[in-house]
Design an enzyme around this catalytic site. Structure first.
Site, short mmCIF file in Angstrom:
data_model
loop_
_atom_site.label_atom_id
_atom_site.label_comp_id
_atom_site.label_asym_id
_atom_site.label_seq_id
_atom_site.Cartn_x
_atom_site.Cartn_y
_atom_site.Cartn_z
N ASN A 8 -45.39 -9.83 -57.95
CA ASN A 8 -46.22 -9.17 -58.96
C ASN A 8 -47.54 -8.71 -58.27
O ASN A 8 -48.55 -9.54 -57.79
CB ASN A 8 -46.78 -10.19 -60.21
CG ASN A 8 -47.88 -9.39 -61.09
OD1 ASN A 8 -47.88 -8.41 -61.18
ND2 ASN A 8 -48.40 -10.09 -61.85
N LYS A 10 -49.86 -6.83 -59.30
CA LYS A 10 -50.85 -6.56 -60.19
C LYS A 10 -51.61 -5.24 -59.62
O LYS A 10 -51.02 -4.22 -59.64
CB LYS A 10 -52.07 -7.78 -60.04
CG LYS A 10 -51.31 -9.24 -60.17
CD LYS A 10 -52.36 -10.15 -60.13
CE LYS A 10 -51.55 -11.69 -60.50
NZ LYS A 10 -52.24 -12.77 -60.56
N HIS A 88 -48.03 -11.38 -69.45
CA HIS A 88 -48.88 -12.14 -68.31
C HIS A 88 -50.22 -12.55 -68.85
O HIS A 88 -50.98 -12.03 -69.62
CB HIS A 88 -49.01 -11.01 -67.05
CG HIS A 88 -49.50 -11.79 -66.09
ND1 HIS A 88 -50.94 -12.21 -65.70
CD2 HIS A 88 -48.96 -12.28 -64.92
CE1 HIS A 88 -51.19 -12.79 -64.54
NE2 HIS A 88 -49.75 -12.96 -63.74
N GLU A 152 -46.55 -20.11 -65.94
CA GLU A 152 -47.73 -19.97 -65.15
C GLU A 152 -48.75 -20.46 -65.85
O GLU A 152 -49.45 -19.74 -66.54
CB GLU A 152 -47.77 -18.36 -64.96
CG GLU A 152 -46.86 -17.65 -64.08
CD GLU A 152 -47.23 -16.29 -63.41
OE1 GLU A 152 -47.30 -16.06 -62.08
OE2 GLU A 152 -48.11 -15.44 -64.24
N GLY A 158 -54.26 -17.98 -59.09
CA GLY A 158 -55.50 -17.61 -58.10
C GLY A 158 -56.44 -18.58 -57.80
O GLY A 158 -57.17 -18.49 -56.92
N SER A 193 -50.38 -19.86 -57.64
CA SER A 193 -50.62 -20.05 -56.19
C SER A 193 -49.87 -20.59 -55.34
O SER A 193 -50.03 -21.34 -54.49
CB SER A 193 -51.97 -21.49 -56.41
OG SER A 193 -53.06 -20.93 -56.84
N GLY A 213 -48.09 -14.11 -56.68
CA GLY A 213 -49.11 -13.04 -57.05
C GLY A 213 -49.72 -12.56 -55.67
O GLY A 213 -49.17 -11.78 -55.00
N GLY A 214 -50.74 -13.40 -55.38
CA GLY A 214 -51.40 -13.00 -54.17
C GLY A 214 -50.66 -12.84 -53.04
O GLY A 214 -51.13 -12.11 -52.08
P1 13P Z 1 -51.04 -16.07 -57.72
O1 13P Z 1 -49.95 -16.31 -56.88
O2 13P Z 1 -52.27 -15.01 -56.92
O3 13P Z 1 -51.94 -17.26 -58.24
O4 13P Z 1 -50.96 -15.43 -59.06
C1 13P Z 1 -49.81 -15.66 -59.76
C2 13P Z 1 -49.53 -14.61 -60.68
O5 13P Z 1 -50.35 -14.23 -61.49
C3 13P Z 1 -48.01 -13.87 -60.68
O6 13P Z 1 -47.98 -13.14 -61.85
#
Ligand code: 13P
Length: 230
Positions: A8, A10, A88, A152, A158, A193, A213-214
């Site tokens: 993702n 974002k 989300h 999640e 994050g 994370s 995510g990140g």
């Molecule tokens: P992080 O991996 O940055 O914590 O984000 C997870 C996320 O929101 C994926 O949809």
């Protein structure tokens, strides 16, 4: 078993970044890993993927053409999208309700798009019942079709903090149990994370895959995760 990695992105990246993503991902061709990339809508037409699949980050809750700013299922399908994130926590934080999530799930399923429904409690220590209710409501308007959930926990997104393997497994079995009560056999991913350092622990959980995510933006680390899936 077919494990999944969903990236993702974002609201990150630009054309240059996504052309680098394509180079990294097109190198990986593993039969038992399904890679799904979810870039922002505007980059979807540029994603020429050989061995990965495309997902959207969101979908309109209706197919009403009087929906300024929304993207409908047939538009996504025209560009090869097969999956869409729904609900989300970052969308829920902007006011998306369980009812809207259910409508989005219905829109996706009725157009042969696979929803990846994000659920998770707000705070560490919150009751798992919160997640059960999110699952029940998300499935309230559909009676068949392929559906994926992503557990999640909001507090793990994050933050660099994660639930224990035991907590993740408990949430996964709860989601599967609640979904099966309404006649759905679902896959459940874990997200929050996940990174190159903790991935070797996360793979020990019962998750059918991972929602990243990140780390999706750090291409070397992302590539190391893909390698570790082999
Ligand atoms: P992080 O991996 O940055 O914590 O984000 C997870 C996320 O929101 C994926 O949809």
């Amino acid at each position: 078993m077919h494990k999944m990695v969903v990236a993702n992105y974002k609201m990150n990246g630009d054309r240059k970044f996504y052309s680098r993503v394509l180079k990294v991902v097109n190198k990986y061709n593993k039969k038992d890993t399904k890679i799904i990339l979810c870039p922002p809508f505007v980059y979807i037409p540029f994603m020429k993927l050989k061995s990965a699949n495309l997902g959207a980050q969101d979908i309109s809750s209706t197919v009403n053409n009087k929906s300024t700013g929304q993207i409908g299922p047939s538009m996504l399908k025209e560009f090869g999208v097969k999956y869409t994130l729904v609900g989300h926590s970052e969308r829920r934080a902007e006011g998306e309700t369980d009812e809207t999530v259910a409508m989005k799930v219905k829109t996706a399923v009725s157009h042969d798009l696979v929803p990846i429904i994000c659920v998770g409690e707000e705070k560490k220590g919150d009751k798992i019942d919160i997640v059960s209710t999110q699952v029940e409501k998300a499935l309230s308007l559909v009676d068949k079709g392929e559906i994926i959930f992503a557990y999640e926990p909001v507090w793990a997104i994050g933050s660099g903090i994660q639930p224990t393997t035991k907590q993740i497994n408990k949430a996964i079995s709860t989601i599967k149990k609640v979904a099966s009560k309404s006649g759905h056999e679902v896959k459940v991913l874990y997200g929050g994370s996940v990174n190159g350092n903790n991935f070797s622990e996360i793979v020990k959980t019962d998750a059918d895959g991972y929602l990243l995510g990140g780390v999706s933006n750090r291409l070397d680390e992302f590539a190391s995760i893909l390698k570790e899936m082999q």
